[in-house]
Design a protein around this motif. Structure first.
Motif, PDB file in Angstrom:
ATOM      1  N   VAL A 172       0.826  -1.200   0.000  1.00 25.77           N
ATOM      2  CA  VAL A 172       0.000   0.000   0.000  1.00 25.77           C
ATOM      3  C   VAL A 172       0.869   1.262   0.000  1.00 25.77           C
ATOM      4  CG1 VAL A 172      -1.793   1.286   1.242  1.00 25.77           C
ATOM      5  CG2 VAL A 172      -1.848  -1.216   1.221  1.00 25.77           C
ATOM      6  N   THR A 173       1.791   1.322   0.956  1.00 24.60           N
ATOM      7  CA  THR A 173       2.642   2.505   1.095  1.00 24.60           C
ATOM      8  C   THR A 173       4.000   2.246   0.444  1.00 24.60           C
ATOM      9  OG1 THR A 173       3.584   1.792   3.208  1.00 24.60           O
ATOM     10  CG2 THR A 173       1.522   3.056   3.297  1.00 24.60           C
ATOM     11  N   PRO A 174       4.756   3.303   0.166  1.00 27.54           N
ATOM     12  CA  PRO A 174       6.089   3.092  -0.410  1.00 27.54           C
ATOM     13  C   PRO A 174       7.138   2.695   0.635  1.00 27.54           C
ATOM     14  CG  PRO A 174       5.605   5.433  -0.285  1.00 27.54           C
ATOM     15  CD  PRO A 174       4.350   4.704   0.136  1.00 27.54           C
ATOM     16  N   HIS A 175       6.804   2.807   1.920  1.00 26.88           N
ATOM     17  CA  HIS A 175       7.759   2.488   2.983  1.00 26.88           C
ATOM     18  C   HIS A 175       8.039   0.986   3.016  1.00 26.88           C
ATOM     19  CE1 HIS A 175       9.808   3.698   6.720  1.00 26.88           C
ATOM     20  NE2 HIS A 175       9.585   2.451   7.066  1.00 26.88           N
ATOM     21  N   LEU A 176       9.304   0.613   3.200  1.00 27.90           N
ATOM     22  CA  LEU A 176       9.712  -0.789   3.237  1.00 27.90           C
ATOM     23  C   LEU A 176      10.334  -1.135   4.579  1.00 27.90           C
ATOM     24  CD1 LEU A 176      11.460  -0.969  -0.255  1.00 27.90           C
ATOM     25  CD2 LEU A 176       9.148  -1.751   0.317  1.00 27.90           C
ATOM     26  N   LEU A 177      10.248  -2.413   4.943  1.00 30.17           N
ATOM     27  CA  LEU A 177      10.984  -2.943   6.081  1.00 30.17           C
ATOM     28  C   LEU A 177      12.115  -3.794   5.514  1.00 30.17           C
ATOM     29  CD1 LEU A 177      11.500  -3.486   9.059  1.00 30.17           C
ATOM     30  CD2 LEU A 177       9.795  -5.331   8.935  1.00 30.17           C
ATOM     31  N   GLU A 178      13.327  -3.448   5.873  1.00 31.56           N
ATOM     32  CA  GLU A 178      14.511  -4.181   5.430  1.00 31.56           C
ATOM     33  C   GLU A 178      14.910  -5.169   6.518  1.00 31.56           C
ATOM     34  OE1 GLU A 178      19.135  -3.047   5.458  1.00 31.56           O
ATOM     35  OE2 GLU A 178      17.951  -1.794   4.111  1.00 31.56           O
ATOM     36  N   LEU A 179      14.958  -6.445   6.173  1.00 30.69           N
ATOM     37  CA  LEU A 179      15.455  -7.473   7.081  1.00 30.69           C
ATOM     38  C   LEU A 179      16.840  -7.872   6.602  1.00 30.69           C
ATOM     39  CD1 LEU A 179      12.342  -9.801   7.515  1.00 30.69           C
ATOM     40  CD2 LEU A 179      13.009  -7.823   8.891  1.00 30.69           C
ATOM     41  N   THR A 180      17.818  -7.805   7.492  1.00 29.46           N
ATOM     42  CA  THR A 180      19.195  -8.157   7.139  1.00 29.46           C
ATOM     43  C   THR A 180      19.623  -9.381   7.926  1.00 29.46           C
ATOM     44  OG1 THR A 180      19.748  -5.854   6.700  1.00 29.46           O
ATOM     45  CG2 THR A 180      21.588  -7.349   7.078  1.00 29.46           C
ATOM     46  N   TRP A 181      20.057 -10.410   7.202  1.00 27.66           N
ATOM     47  CA  TRP A 181      20.601 -11.623   7.799  1.00 27.66           C
ATOM     48  C   TRP A 181      22.101 -11.636   7.553  1.00 27.66           C
ATOM     49  CZ3 TRP A 181      23.217 -15.559   5.243  1.00 27.66           C
ATOM     50  CH2 TRP A 181      23.547 -16.665   6.025  1.00 27.66           C
ATOM     51  N   LEU A 182      22.871 -11.838   8.618  1.00 26.70           N
ATOM     52  CA  LEU A 182      24.335 -11.900   8.532  1.00 26.70           C
ATOM     53  C   LEU A 182      24.796 -13.318   8.846  1.00 26.70           C
ATOM     54  CD1 LEU A 182      25.080  -8.616  10.512  1.00 26.70           C
ATOM     55  CD2 LEU A 182      25.043  -8.915   8.016  1.00 26.70           C
ATOM     56  N   ARG A 183      25.465 -13.945   7.888  1.00 28.61           N
ATOM     57  CA  ARG A 183      25.886 -15.345   8.027  1.00 28.61           C
ATOM     58  C   ARG A 183      26.701 -15.595   9.294  1.00 28.61           C
ATOM     59  NH1 ARG A 183      29.895 -16.687   3.648  1.00 28.61           N
ATOM     60  NH2 ARG A 183      31.156 -15.393   5.022  1.00 28.61           N
ATOM     61  N   ASP A 184      27.597 -14.698   9.634  1.00 28.43           N
ATOM     62  CA  ASP A 184      28.525 -14.935  10.733  1.00 28.43           C
ATOM     63  C   ASP A 184      28.030 -14.451  12.094  1.00 28.43           C
ATOM     64  OD1 ASP A 184      30.273 -16.098   8.899  1.00 28.43           O
ATOM     65  OD2 ASP A 184      31.260 -14.184   8.482  1.00 28.43           O
ATOM     66  N   TRP A 185      26.793 -13.934  12.158  1.00 27.09           N
ATOM     67  CA  TRP A 185      26.253 -13.475  13.439  1.00 27.09           C
ATOM     68  C   TRP A 185      25.675 -14.678  14.166  1.00 27.09           C
ATOM     69  CZ3 TRP A 185      27.039  -8.815  15.494  1.00 27.09           C
ATOM     70  CH2 TRP A 185      26.384  -8.521  16.694  1.00 27.09           C
ATOM     71  N   ASP A 186      26.174 -14.972  15.376  1.00 29.20           N
ATOM     72  CA  ASP A 186      25.803 -16.223  16.049  1.00 29.20           C
ATOM     73  C   ASP A 186      25.188 -16.033  17.432  1.00 29.20           C
ATOM     74  OD1 ASP A 186      28.020 -15.362  17.411  1.00 29.20           O
ATOM     75  OD2 ASP A 186      29.133 -17.240  17.239  1.00 29.20           O
ATOM     76  N   LYS A 187      24.712 -14.834  17.726  1.00 26.60           N
ATOM     77  CA  LYS A 187      24.100 -14.600  19.040  1.00 26.60           C
ATOM     78  C   LYS A 187      22.901 -13.676  18.868  1.00 26.60           C
ATOM     79  CE  LYS A 187      27.478 -10.960  19.973  1.00 26.60           C
ATOM     80  NZ  LYS A 187      28.504 -11.089  19.003  1.00 26.60           N
ATOM     81  N   PRO A 188      22.017 -13.636  19.861  1.00 24.55           N
ATOM     82  CA  PRO A 188      20.871 -12.717  19.760  1.00 24.55           C
ATOM     83  C   PRO A 188      21.354 -11.274  19.665  1.00 24.55           C
ATOM     84  CG  PRO A 188      20.524 -14.306  21.524  1.00 24.55           C
ATOM     85  CD  PRO A 188      21.950 -14.459  21.067  1.00 24.55           C
TER      86      PRO A 188
END
Length: 122
Positions: free
Chosen positions: A50-66
């Motif tokens: 509906v809106t032009p605003h986006l949510l960007e989800l970034t996954w980092l392979r080497d990130w191993d903790k919350p």
């Protein structure tokens, strides 16, 4: 000179789990994706259609903790046309983390602990 919102970013640990959550909880769908040539990251942009605003989800392979969200005082807010149905759905999903009936709002928490405010359309 005028600026306009483009997107917000959340880093996520399990991209598939997050994509599934945002689709089920808020109806967001993937609009585009960037895959690092070396596989070190994936960026997925979600749209509400509906809106032009986006949510960007970034996954980092080497990130191993919350992720450390600090006091988690930031959030995204979503208006919904059927507040009662949304509340029932989120209650069924067991993702409601805070309610403020006096203000007529509530918050849900995504798989990484980010808070998302749900407000009725006015």
């Amino acid at each position: 000179m005028q600026f306009s919102f483009a997107h917000n970013n959340f880093n996520v640990r399990d991209l598939d789990r997050s994509l599934s959550f945002y689709k089920e909880a808020l109806g967001l769908t993937e609009s585009s994706r960037i895959n690092a040539p070396d596989g070190s990251f994936i960026i997925v942009y979600l749209t509400d259609g509906v809106t032009p605003h986006l949510l960007e989800l970034t996954w980092l392979r080497d990130w191993d903790k919350p992720y450390n969200l600090g006091d988690n005082e930031f959030h995204l807010a979503f208006r919904v046309d059927d507040f009662d149905a949304a509340h029932a759905k989120h209650k069924e999903m067991d993702c409601i983390c805070f309610e403020n009936p006096a203000m007529g709002i509530y918050f849900i928490s995504d798989p990484d602990g980010y808070w998302l405010e749900v407000i009725p359309a006015k």
